[in-house]
Scaffold this motif. Sequence first.
Motif, PDB file in Angstrom:
ATOM      1  N   LEU A  41       0.838  -1.204   0.000  1.00  0.00           N
ATOM      2  CA  LEU A  41       0.000   0.000   0.000  1.00  0.00           C
ATOM      3  C   LEU A  41       0.867   1.245   0.000  1.00  0.00           C
ATOM      4  CD1 LEU A  41      -2.765  -0.735   2.686  1.00  0.00           C
ATOM      5  CD2 LEU A  41      -2.930  -0.957   0.208  1.00  0.00           C
ATOM      6  N   SER A  42       0.403   2.252  -0.711  1.00  0.00           N
ATOM      7  CA  SER A  42       1.042   3.563  -0.624  1.00  0.00           C
ATOM      8  C   SER A  42       0.705   4.167   0.734  1.00  0.00           C
ATOM      9  CB  SER A  42       0.508   4.480  -1.730  1.00  0.00           C
ATOM     10  OG  SER A  42      -0.870   4.766  -1.490  1.00  0.00           O
ATOM     11  N   MET A  43       1.401   5.224   1.091  1.00  0.00           N
ATOM     12  CA  MET A  43       1.103   5.882   2.359  1.00  0.00           C
ATOM     13  C   MET A  43      -0.336   6.400   2.371  1.00  0.00           C
ATOM     14  SD  MET A  43       2.982   8.887   4.481  1.00  0.00           S
ATOM     15  CE  MET A  43       4.499   7.970   4.506  1.00  0.00           C
ATOM     16  N   LEU A  58       1.480   9.304   9.481  1.00  0.00           N
ATOM     17  CA  LEU A  58       2.911   9.576   9.648  1.00  0.00           C
ATOM     18  C   LEU A  58       3.269   9.707  11.123  1.00  0.00           C
ATOM     19  CD1 LEU A  58       3.906  12.080   6.830  1.00  0.00           C
ATOM     20  CD2 LEU A  58       5.073   9.951   7.414  1.00  0.00           C
ATOM     21  N   GLY A  59       2.440  10.400  11.869  1.00  0.00           N
ATOM     22  CA  GLY A  59       2.669  10.558  13.301  1.00  0.00           C
ATOM     23  C   GLY A  59       2.653   9.227  14.019  1.00  0.00           C
ATOM     24  N   GLU A  60       1.729   8.365  13.610  1.00  0.00           N
ATOM     25  CA  GLU A  60       1.644   7.029  14.224  1.00  0.00           C
ATOM     26  C   GLU A  60       2.865   6.194  13.867  1.00  0.00           C
ATOM     27  OE1 GLU A  60       0.186   4.476  16.862  1.00  0.00           O
ATOM     28  OE2 GLU A  60      -0.698   6.431  16.454  1.00  0.00           O
ATOM     29  N   ARG A  64       5.571   4.778  16.632  1.00  0.00           N
ATOM     30  CA  ARG A  64       5.891   3.352  16.710  1.00  0.00           C
ATOM     31  C   ARG A  64       7.292   3.042  16.176  1.00  0.00           C
ATOM     32  NH1 ARG A  64       0.814  -0.171  16.584  1.00  0.00           N
ATOM     33  NH2 ARG A  64      -0.810   1.281  17.214  1.00  0.00           N
ATOM     34  N   ARG A  65       8.022   4.091  15.820  1.00  0.00           N
ATOM     35  CA  ARG A  65       9.391   3.956  15.295  1.00  0.00           C
ATOM     36  C   ARG A  65       9.465   3.065  14.058  1.00  0.00           C
ATOM     37  NH1 ARG A  65      12.639   6.320  19.252  1.00  0.00           N
ATOM     38  NH2 ARG A  65      11.765   6.245  21.339  1.00  0.00           N
ATOM     39  N   VAL A  66       8.506   3.270  13.164  1.00  0.00           N
ATOM     40  CA  VAL A  66       8.470   2.539  11.896  1.00  0.00           C
ATOM     41  C   VAL A  66       9.135   3.418  10.846  1.00  0.00           C
ATOM     42  CG1 VAL A  66       6.967   1.611  10.091  1.00  0.00           C
ATOM     43  CG2 VAL A  66       6.355   1.321  12.506  1.00  0.00           C
ATOM     44  N   ASP A  67      10.086   2.846  10.105  1.00  0.00           N
ATOM     45  CA  ASP A  67      10.750   3.602   9.048  1.00  0.00           C
ATOM     46  C   ASP A  67       9.728   4.030   8.010  1.00  0.00           C
ATOM     47  OD1 ASP A  67      13.267   3.399  10.149  1.00  0.00           O
ATOM     48  OD2 ASP A  67      13.746   1.548   9.071  1.00  0.00           O
ATOM     49  N   VAL A  68       9.775   5.301   7.660  1.00  0.00           N
ATOM     50  CA  VAL A  68       8.854   5.837   6.671  1.00  0.00           C
ATOM     51  C   VAL A  68       9.364   5.557   5.270  1.00  0.00           C
ATOM     52  CG1 VAL A  68       7.769   7.940   5.799  1.00  0.00           C
ATOM     53  CG2 VAL A  68       8.061   7.610   8.257  1.00  0.00           C
ATOM     54  N   PHE A  69      10.657   5.669   5.090  1.00  0.00           N
ATOM     55  CA  PHE A  69      11.263   5.433   3.787  1.00  0.00           C
ATOM     56  C   PHE A  69      12.174   4.230   3.878  1.00  0.00           C
ATOM     57  CE2 PHE A  69      10.551  10.005   4.177  1.00  0.00           C
ATOM     58  CZ  PHE A  69       9.646  10.172   3.144  1.00  0.00           C
ATOM     59  N   SER A  70      12.035   3.347   2.926  1.00  0.00           N
ATOM     60  CA  SER A  70      12.858   2.145   2.903  1.00  0.00           C
ATOM     61  C   SER A  70      13.726   2.185   1.660  1.00  0.00           C
ATOM     62  CB  SER A  70      11.961   0.907   2.882  1.00  0.00           C
ATOM     63  OG  SER A  70      12.745  -0.240   2.766  1.00  0.00           O
ATOM     64  N   VAL A  71      15.032   2.163   1.856  1.00  0.00           N
ATOM     65  CA  VAL A  71      15.970   2.184   0.745  1.00  0.00           C
ATOM     66  C   VAL A  71      16.905   1.001   0.910  1.00  0.00           C
ATOM     67  CG1 VAL A  71      17.768   3.505  -0.426  1.00  0.00           C
ATOM     68  CG2 VAL A  71      15.855   4.701   0.647  1.00  0.00           C
ATOM     69  N   ASP A  75      19.602   0.451  -4.349  1.00  0.00           N
ATOM     70  CA  ASP A  75      18.955   1.746  -4.612  1.00  0.00           C
ATOM     71  C   ASP A  75      19.809   2.893  -4.084  1.00  0.00           C
ATOM     72  OD1 ASP A  75      16.761   0.663  -5.884  1.00  0.00           O
ATOM     73  OD2 ASP A  75      15.478   0.708  -4.104  1.00  0.00           O
ATOM     74  N   LEU A  76      20.352   2.731  -2.885  1.00  0.00           N
ATOM     75  CA  LEU A  76      21.187   3.767  -2.295  1.00  0.00           C
ATOM     76  C   LEU A  76      22.435   3.999  -3.143  1.00  0.00           C
ATOM     77  CD1 LEU A  76      21.700   5.760  -0.027  1.00  0.00           C
ATOM     78  CD2 LEU A  76      22.763   3.894   1.270  1.00  0.00           C
TER      79      LEU A  76
END
Length: 85
Positions: A41-43, A58-60, A64-71, A75-76
């Motif tokens: 799912l997209s954000m 995003l606040g949640e 919960r310390r969930v990474d918002v961006f996964s690289v 890719d990096l």
Amino acid sequence: MTHVDVTVPDSLLSALKKAPHEVAAELRLAAAIHWYQQGVLSMERAAETADMSRAEFLGELARRRVDVFSVDDPDLARELGEVRT
């Protein structure tokens, strides 16, 4: 909107000390976070699934310390202009 019934044991409500509507909200949020982390799912869709705004979602995630961006490493490296063999 489609309605889905999920059966949970009464002991779950007791263990969480939450009302059924609170558990339903937690389940929606947990599923949204899981599917967002998996890239299913997209954000925007994850926030909608959790019945939240994108800012609330995003606040949640932050709470919960969930990474918002996964690289991942390839890719990096590509972003940094490095060539890996």
